[in-house]
Design a protein around this motif. Structure first.
Motif, PDB file in Angstrom:
ATOM      1  N   ASP A   1     -15.849 138.274   9.682  1.00 44.86           N
ATOM      2  CA  ASP A   1     -15.021 137.652   9.027  1.00 44.86           C
ATOM      3  C   ASP A   1     -13.968 137.424   9.907  1.00 44.86           C
ATOM      4  O   ASP A   1     -12.953 138.243  10.081  1.00 44.86           O
ATOM      5  CB  ASP A   1     -14.572 138.463   7.685  1.00 44.86           C
ATOM      6  CG  ASP A   1     -13.432 137.677   6.804  1.00 44.86           C
ATOM      7  OD1 ASP A   1     -13.122 136.582   7.331  1.00 44.86           O
ATOM      8  OD2 ASP A   1     -12.842 138.299   5.987  1.00 44.86           O
ATOM      9  N   SER A   2     -13.891 136.068  10.368  1.00 44.12           N
ATOM     10  CA  SER A   2     -12.852 135.831  11.199  1.00 44.12           C
ATOM     11  C   SER A   2     -11.408 135.779  10.823  1.00 44.12           C
ATOM     12  O   SER A   2     -10.452 135.854  11.553  1.00 44.12           O
ATOM     13  CB  SER A   2     -13.228 134.690  12.215  1.00 44.12           C
ATOM     14  OG  SER A   2     -13.691 133.455  11.127  1.00 44.12           O
ATOM     15  N   LYS A   3     -11.274 135.791   9.363  1.00 39.23           N
ATOM     16  CA  LYS A   3      -9.831 135.808   9.071  1.00 39.23           C
ATOM     17  C   LYS A   3      -9.243 137.198   9.541  1.00 39.23           C
ATOM     18  O   LYS A   3      -8.078 137.321   9.306  1.00 39.23           O
ATOM     19  CB  LYS A   3      -9.716 135.854   7.312  1.00 39.23           C
ATOM     20  CG  LYS A   3     -10.239 134.368   6.922  1.00 39.23           C
ATOM     21  CD  LYS A   3      -9.724 133.943   5.442  1.00 39.23           C
ATOM     22  CE  LYS A   3     -10.947 134.588   4.312  1.00 39.23           C
ATOM     23  NZ  LYS A   3     -12.157 133.918   4.173  1.00 39.23           N
ATOM     24  N   THR A   4      -9.984 138.392   9.899  1.00 39.09           N
ATOM     25  CA  THR A   4      -9.302 139.612   9.874  1.00 39.09           C
ATOM     26  C   THR A   4      -8.508 139.405  11.270  1.00 39.09           C
ATOM     27  O   THR A   4      -7.627 140.265  11.572  1.00 39.09           O
ATOM     28  CB  THR A   4     -10.388 140.587  10.049  1.00 39.09           C
ATOM     29  OG1 THR A   4     -11.532 140.000  10.976  1.00 39.09           O
ATOM     30  CG2 THR A   4     -11.136 140.941   8.690  1.00 39.09           C
ATOM     31  N   LEU A   5      -9.050 138.289  12.076  1.00 32.23           N
ATOM     32  CA  LEU A   5      -8.254 138.171  13.423  1.00 32.23           C
ATOM     33  C   LEU A   5      -6.700 137.812  12.941  1.00 32.23           C
ATOM     34  O   LEU A   5      -5.738 138.258  13.562  1.00 32.23           O
ATOM     35  CB  LEU A   5      -8.865 137.336  14.081  1.00 32.23           C
ATOM     36  CG  LEU A   5     -10.190 137.689  14.614  1.00 32.23           C
ATOM     37  CD1 LEU A   5     -10.863 136.374  15.620  1.00 32.23           C
ATOM     38  CD2 LEU A   5     -10.327 138.880  15.624  1.00 32.23           C
ATOM     39  N   GLU A   6      -6.536 137.029  11.813  1.00 36.41           N
ATOM     40  CA  GLU A   6      -5.427 136.795  11.227  1.00 36.41           C
ATOM     41  C   GLU A   6      -4.352 137.806  10.883  1.00 36.41           C
ATOM     42  O   GLU A   6      -3.260 137.976  11.092  1.00 36.41           O
ATOM     43  CB  GLU A   6      -5.420 135.371  10.275  1.00 36.41           C
ATOM     44  CG  GLU A   6      -5.599 134.223  10.794  1.00 36.41           C
ATOM     45  CD  GLU A   6      -4.780 133.900  11.992  1.00 36.41           C
ATOM     46  OE1 GLU A   6      -3.360 133.835  11.900  1.00 36.41           O
ATOM     47  OE2 GLU A   6      -5.213 133.305  13.073  1.00 36.41           O
TER      48      GLU A   6
END
Ligand code: ATP
Ligand code: MG
Length: 626
Positions: A612-617
């Motif tokens: 989940d690339s939102k975790t990078l945020e």
């Protein structure tokens, strides 16, 4: 003889008399032509096992069981996504595999051809894998959660003649498209376009397959009752290609053989997992990962056991679902990852205690470091034994483990115990290359030849096999890329990846040490630590912590102090952030290189396997609050 002495005797023999040890294990497999040499190691580091023996995996996993256990359930399929439960006997499996193999032959697939399988957790996925190996075709299963680009790079690498997919799957109650992602992937490939076979589940809104593609159900109906003789292949014939998780970089295409693969998996069931013919095994993983290949599909079927194939999430409809399956189907051996157990731990022990788990003999966990606290928690919840086993896509079966089948040795929480049979492990100082003693950290290496079942090469790239894995020291040793130590009893503890080692003012710390200390706090669910550049000390520690939902939240200072108290002042994180989630691969591993890049103000680059690339945020936001 106590269990440790028994283990020692067998282990020693597996190293000093490799041929004798593996020759005996090979008797559990049927060969069409006997091998004339157990091991050919004339071209190091390439090992060939059971030279000139011919055999077939599908024959050993299916046909061989018909006489004795044709009516026994081979595959128990449970889908909480489409609300369906199905039992497929060995006899039914034989019929379905033959029909699919017959269809593959009609489609022009033969020995050595690659077939890419991109399917949800449905019985047809296992049937497709078996149909491939029946005719000597090489499958490459791509995890269903991957999207177009991951598919395209694997198609380019393996150049399959055929792709088998479905219209769609379901994830968490929502339709998850497969075919449209494949279409997008195929649009990006540079090799010849493969044929496409679509298993229509009636889940997608648009009709599939489209013109030029083959509808599986229609096509296979024409092959009803057909039988295809198993193609006898030489032992080192490739059975499959599978890509690593991509936690530390670009995924590597692991090639597995035929004979060594079977002998090793069958051995692991007897000695390690303690699973006998007729037992029920449930590996809560995905067929797209190595745990799925080895312990959902091949090892249980080669053993004549029943395998439970589960389509769904571990916490849906509720966090008791897995345990209810253990009770309903009298599962004897359960296998999953520390991540899954940490997820269940957050929801509370009552979900475990709700069910009659008397059939369950052992729980095995693998995939990433199992922190002591989680190990203790789940061991107590299940009244033991919970076995940590350490291995890699490359090896296909455990490098370090305890042995439920042979007789357990004492458990130590946080430790995957001792080297498995055939693995000559060494722990070397990363800088000097000298062996280290007890309680000293080092890089975990394996002296080749690698035992049967391990990768035979990198697909289509022998040079990458040598360069990637065997080029670290003068002596060509296999690098696991993991950092470890062993204690006074020889028990191993994995301390993290050796390229993630944190060097604070000359002290080398494994990421695991810091994470372990943080996880020992009852308020912490999971943690990740990285070493960020520091002008003065070389590196400083920055930690990210996810809290348990049902306890009073600890303060940042309190958590920093836990680390300082347990490891020492030098390990006290300079920064510590409480976050809602961590960036992980789709197989549930923390991607520390992405966290580190963000923490050092760099671009994390391409992360094709991120869940989940939102975790990078989440990490970016945390850093801003330093
Ligand atoms: P890539 O090689 O592409 O970076 P990856 O190493 O995560 O990805 P896998 O083969 O799925 O790919 O994972 C193997 C790694 O997982 C091991 O090298 C180790 O770091 C970790 N691992 C597996 N089991 C355990 C365990 N029981 N304890 C600690 N670490 C484990
Ligand atoms: Mg790896």
């Amino acid at each position: 003889m106590n269990n440790r002495a028994n283990y020692e005797a067998i282990y020693r023999r597996s190293i000093t008399d490799r041929s004798g040890f593996w020759q005996e294990q090979a008797a559990f497999i049927d060969w069409a032509t006997p091998f004339d040499q157990v091991l050919d190691y004339s071209r190091p580091p390439f090992a060939r096992w059971f030279v000139n023996g011919t055999t077939n995996i599908c024959y050993n996993a299916v046909d061989r069981h018909l006489a004795e256990r044709g009516d026994q359930t081979a595959i128990l399929w449970v889908s909480t996504e489409v609300d369906c439960r199905q039992q497929i006997s060995y006899r039914q499996l034989y019929r379905q595999v033959n029909e699919m193999a017959s269809l593959l032959v009609e489609l022009g697939i033969g020995a050595g051809d690659r077939v890419l399988i991109y399917l949800p957790m449905i019985p047809e996925a296992i049937i497709a894998m078996l149909a491939c190996v029946r005719i000597g075709a090489v499958h490459s299963v791509v995890f269903g959660g991957f999207a177009a680009l991951a598919l395209a790079s694997r198609i380019d690498d393996a150049s399959p003649k055929l792709v088998i997919t479905a219209d769609a799957g379901m994830r968490g109650g929502k339709v998850a498209p497969y075919k449209p992602l494949l279409d997008a992937g195929l649009a990006a490939v540079t090799v010849a376009k493969p044929k496409v076979l679509v298993i229509n589940r009636g889940l997608a809104s648009e009709p599939h397959p489209i013109a030029g593609e083959i509808d599986y159900h229609q096509a296979v109906a024409r092959h009803a009752g057909q039988e295809v003789a198993p193609v006898w292949v030489e032992s080192s014939h490739p059975s499959y290609i599978l890509y690593t998780s991509g936690t530390t970089g670009k995924p590597k295409g692991i090639q597995r053989d035929t004979g060594g693969h079977m002998v090793a998996l069958r051995m692991s069931m007897r000695y390690i997992y303690g699973v006998e013919p007729g037992d029920v095994m449930f590996a809560g993983s995905d067929i797209g990962w190595v745990v799925g290949h080895s312990y959902i599909v091949y090892a249980p079927l080669l053993t004549g056991a029943t395998t439970l194939l589960y389509e769904g999430l571990p916490i849906r409809p509720d966090p008791g679902i897995w345990w209810s399956l253990v009770a309903d189907y009298k599962v004897n051996c359960l296998f999953t990852s520390p991540t899954a157990i940490r997820l269940l731990k957050k929801t509370g022990v009552e979900w475990i205690h709700k069910y009659d788990l008397s059939s369950l003999r052992t729980l095995f966990l693998a995939g990433e470091p199992l922190d002591k606290e989680t190990h203790r928690w789940v061991n107590e919840a299940l009244h033991g034994p919970v076995i940590d086993n350490y291995w890699q896509t490359e090896t296909g079966w455990p490098i370090l483990t305890n042995f439920a089948g042979l007789g357990l040795m004492d458990l130590k929480f946080g430790s995957p115990t001792l080297p498995s049979f055939g693995y000559e492990t060494l722990l070397l100082n990363g800088v000097t290359g000298e062996p280290v003693g007890a309680h000293t950290k080092g890089s975990l290496m394996i002296r080749p030849p690698l035992p049967p079942g391990c990768m035979t090469t990198v697909w289509n790239n022998d040079q990458a096999f040598v360069n990637t894995y065997f080029s670290r020291y003068q002596e060509p040793l296999y690098a696991t890329f993991d950092y470890a130590l062993y204690d006074e009893d020889g028990y191993f503890f994995i301390m993290g990846r050796d390229d993630d080692v944190i060097n604070v003012a000359g002290h080398r710390l494994g990421t695991r040490e810091v994470e372990e200390a943080l996880c020992s706090h009852p308020g912490v669910a999971e943690a990740a630590a990285v070493g960020i550049k520091d002008d003065l000390k070389g590196q400083e520690i920055e930690a990210f912590v996810v809290l348990m939902s049902h306890t009073t939240p600890p303060t940042v200072e309190e958590l920093k102090n836990v680390v300082a108290r347990q490891i020492g002042g030098i390990a006290k994180p300079k920064y510590l952030h409480i976050v809602s989630s961590l960036p992980k691969t789709r197989s549930g591993k923390v991607i520390r290189r992405a966290i580190l890049a963000i923490a050092e103000g760099r671009d994390p680059g391409e992360l094709p396997t991120i869940e989940d690339s939102k975790t990078l945020e989440v990490i970016r936001d945390a850093i801003r609050e330093r």
